[in-house]
Design a protein around this motif. Sequence first.
Motif, PDB file in Angstrom:
ATOM      1  N   GLN A   1      63.266  50.562  34.458  1.00  0.00           N
ATOM      2  CA  GLN A   1      63.462  51.682  35.370  1.00  0.00           C
ATOM      3  C   GLN A   1      62.245  51.997  36.239  1.00  0.00           C
ATOM      4  O   GLN A   1      62.396  52.361  37.403  1.00  0.00           O
ATOM      5  N   PHE A   2      61.041  51.901  35.649  1.00  0.00           N
ATOM      6  CA  PHE A   2      59.851  52.420  36.317  1.00  0.00           C
ATOM      7  C   PHE A   2      58.663  51.479  36.211  1.00  0.00           C
ATOM      8  O   PHE A   2      58.547  50.694  35.265  1.00  0.00           O
ATOM      9  N   ILE A   3      57.780  51.618  37.202  1.00  0.00           N
ATOM     10  CA  ILE A   3      56.459  50.980  37.184  1.00  0.00           C
ATOM     11  C   ILE A   3      55.437  52.087  37.391  1.00  0.00           C
ATOM     12  O   ILE A   3      55.609  52.952  38.263  1.00  0.00           O
ATOM     13  N   VAL A   4      54.371  52.083  36.605  1.00  0.00           N
ATOM     14  CA  VAL A   4      53.273  53.027  36.798  1.00  0.00           C
ATOM     15  C   VAL A   4      52.004  52.226  37.047  1.00  0.00           C
ATOM     16  O   VAL A   4      51.617  51.378  36.245  1.00  0.00           O
ATOM     17  N   GLU A   5      51.370  52.506  38.167  1.00  0.00           N
ATOM     18  CA  GLU A   5      50.131  51.837  38.565  1.00  0.00           C
ATOM     19  C   GLU A   5      48.987  52.843  38.581  1.00  0.00           C
ATOM     20  O   GLU A   5      49.179  54.003  38.957  1.00  0.00           O
ATOM     21  N   ALA A   6      47.807  52.409  38.185  1.00  0.00           N
ATOM     22  CA  ALA A   6      46.626  53.279  38.182  1.00  0.00           C
ATOM     23  C   ALA A   6      45.518  52.661  39.017  1.00  0.00           C
ATOM     24  O   ALA A   6      45.348  51.439  39.041  1.00  0.00           O
TER      25      ALA A   6
ATOM     26  N   PRO B   1      34.385  59.020  35.684  1.00  0.00           N
ATOM     27  CA  PRO B   1      35.543  58.141  35.914  1.00  0.00           C
ATOM     28  C   PRO B   1      36.851  58.918  35.941  1.00  0.00           C
ATOM     29  O   PRO B   1      37.121  59.755  35.070  1.00  0.00           O
ATOM     30  N   CYS B   2      37.655  58.633  36.940  1.00  0.00           N
ATOM     31  CA  CYS B   2      38.882  59.390  37.161  1.00  0.00           C
ATOM     32  C   CYS B   2      39.918  58.465  37.787  1.00  0.00           C
ATOM     33  O   CYS B   2      39.578  57.619  38.620  1.00  0.00           O
ATOM     34  N   PHE B   3      41.167  58.628  37.387  1.00  0.00           N
ATOM     35  CA  PHE B   3      42.245  57.780  37.880  1.00  0.00           C
ATOM     36  C   PHE B   3      43.290  58.584  38.640  1.00  0.00           C
ATOM     37  O   PHE B   3      43.470  59.783  38.425  1.00  0.00           O
ATOM     38  N   GLY B   4      43.978  57.881  39.514  1.00  0.00           N
ATOM     39  CA  GLY B   4      45.211  58.367  40.102  1.00  0.00           C
ATOM     40  C   GLY B   4      46.340  57.464  39.645  1.00  0.00           C
ATOM     41  O   GLY B   4      46.118  56.307  39.257  1.00  0.00           O
ATOM     42  N   TYR B   5      47.570  57.987  39.687  1.00  0.00           N
ATOM     43  CA  TYR B   5      48.727  57.246  39.192  1.00  0.00           C
ATOM     44  C   TYR B   5      49.833  57.231  40.246  1.00  0.00           C
ATOM     45  O   TYR B   5      50.086  58.236  40.907  1.00  0.00           O
ATOM     46  N   LYS B   6      50.489  56.088  40.356  1.00  0.00           N
ATOM     47  CA  LYS B   6      51.672  55.984  41.218  1.00  0.00           C
ATOM     48  C   LYS B   6      52.866  55.585  40.358  1.00  0.00           C
ATOM     49  O   LYS B   6      52.826  54.568  39.657  1.00  0.00           O
ATOM     50  N   VAL B   7      53.919  56.388  40.425  1.00  0.00           N
ATOM     51  CA  VAL B   7      55.148  56.134  39.673  1.00  0.00           C
ATOM     52  C   VAL B   7      56.195  55.638  40.659  1.00  0.00           C
ATOM     53  O   VAL B   7      56.542  56.336  41.619  1.00  0.00           O
ATOM     54  N   THR B   8      56.709  54.440  40.417  1.00  0.00           N
ATOM     55  CA  THR B   8      57.732  53.847  41.275  1.00  0.00           C
ATOM     56  C   THR B   8      59.010  53.649  40.473  1.00  0.00           C
ATOM     57  O   THR B   8      59.011  52.962  39.446  1.00  0.00           O
TER      58      THR B   8
ATOM     59  N   ILE C   1      50.374  60.773  41.957  1.00  0.00           N
ATOM     60  CA  ILE C   1      49.713  61.967  41.420  1.00  0.00           C
ATOM     61  C   ILE C   1      48.250  61.607  41.211  1.00  0.00           C
ATOM     62  O   ILE C   1      47.916  60.751  40.377  1.00  0.00           O
ATOM     63  N   LEU C   2      47.386  62.241  41.989  1.00  0.00           N
ATOM     64  CA  LEU C   2      45.968  61.889  42.010  1.00  0.00           C
ATOM     65  C   LEU C   2      45.150  62.894  41.214  1.00  0.00           C
ATOM     66  O   LEU C   2      45.421  64.094  41.240  1.00  0.00           O
ATOM     67  N   GLY C   3      44.139  62.391  40.527  1.00  0.00           N
ATOM     68  CA  GLY C   3      43.206  63.267  39.842  1.00  0.00           C
ATOM     69  C   GLY C   3      42.149  63.784  40.796  1.00  0.00           C
ATOM     70  O   GLY C   3      42.256  63.657  42.020  1.00  0.00           O
ATOM     71  N   ASP C   4      41.103  64.375  40.252  1.00  0.00           N
ATOM     72  CA  ASP C   4      40.028  64.930  41.072  1.00  0.00           C
ATOM     73  C   ASP C   4      39.308  63.802  41.815  1.00  0.00           C
ATOM     74  O   ASP C   4      38.955  62.775  41.226  1.00  0.00           O
ATOM     75  N   THR C   5      39.065  64.009  43.103  1.00  0.00           N
ATOM     76  CA  THR C   5      38.456  62.944  43.894  1.00  0.00           C
ATOM     77  C   THR C   5      37.991  63.435  45.254  1.00  0.00           C
ATOM     78  O   THR C   5      38.539  64.384  45.811  1.00  0.00           O
ATOM     79  N   LYS C   6      36.995  62.768  45.767  1.00  0.00           N
ATOM     80  CA  LYS C   6      36.672  62.880  47.182  1.00  0.00           C
ATOM     81  C   LYS C   6      37.682  62.056  47.973  1.00  0.00           C
ATOM     82  O   LYS C   6      38.432  61.262  47.413  1.00  0.00           O
TER      83      LYS C   6
END
Length: 314
Positions: A130-135, A143-150, A208-213
């Motif tokens: 059903q889904f793919i999640v990329e970081a 260190p901080c990540f953002g995530y994309k849910v497809t 959905i992005l975490g804290d970042t410049k």
Amino acid sequence: MQLLFLGTGAGMPSKQRNTTATVLKLLDERGTFWMFDCGEATQHQILHTTLKPRKLEKLFITHLHGDHIYGLPGLLGSRSFLGGNEPLTIYGPKGIKAWIELTLATSKTYVKYPLTINEIEEGIIFEDDQFIVEAKPLEHVIPCFGYKVTQKTLSPELLIEKTDALGVPRGPLLRQLKEGKDVELADGRVVKSAEVTGKPKEGFQVTILGDTKFCENSILLSNGSDIVVHEGTFDLETADLARLYGHSTIVDAANVCKEANAKHLIINHISARFMPSDMKEMLAQVEHYDFPVYVADDFAEFDWSDRTLVKRGN
């Protein structure tokens, strides 16, 4: 799919906003919900919703600052106390596993459900049918990540009026047609799936992005997304503070959305210096962009249906 914001504040709770926690409700798609970050008192916020902790399937942590993780021990413990036996998987940066295990062990908190903690690196961190999640790593002070849910392409809609006209009986044959298989009727006629189904529907993409410049990876991760959730800790007048502390202004977030050709932008992680009366001015700074921009409040819910985003609640 719905997005529910349990906490939209930055750094520490205020009277207006709790610390960060965002829920991706997938109740229609898989009967569960996913959570992104879990700030202090997130389980208190859940009490004001219809969410059931045992339905929490996956929890994605962007980084290890307290306003994003201090709610974890309480929520994990309560999920067990409430009798939830369903497995839970947590994803996050290096260090999240040691922190959770030490916190639970020190407080003698024993969870009764299977708990898996995955420390992630850049790339695809989850995929099923059903889904793919990329970081991707972002640019913060730690260190901080953002995530994309497809969501993968959906099965085509079965055109029931056509199957009725052809005399296809209700039951297993309809399911086979929906799955793309041709079927043979009792009288020997063959009904082709392509004749009684619509076009496959594209799934949604949410970043959905975490804290970042402002950074290139924010743009890459947001590319083509239907919805981007981006921090907007500061505004134009406080942009120097944003740079100093590894954060973004609401304009930075809008520029990410623009460069990524994303369709909707939701701002969260708002500094406690901004009062509700300041939101109108903050939104005025991005009113010239040609996509909708929202500032999320606690308990705001956004419904995604038929490729349209509708804000409900606060």
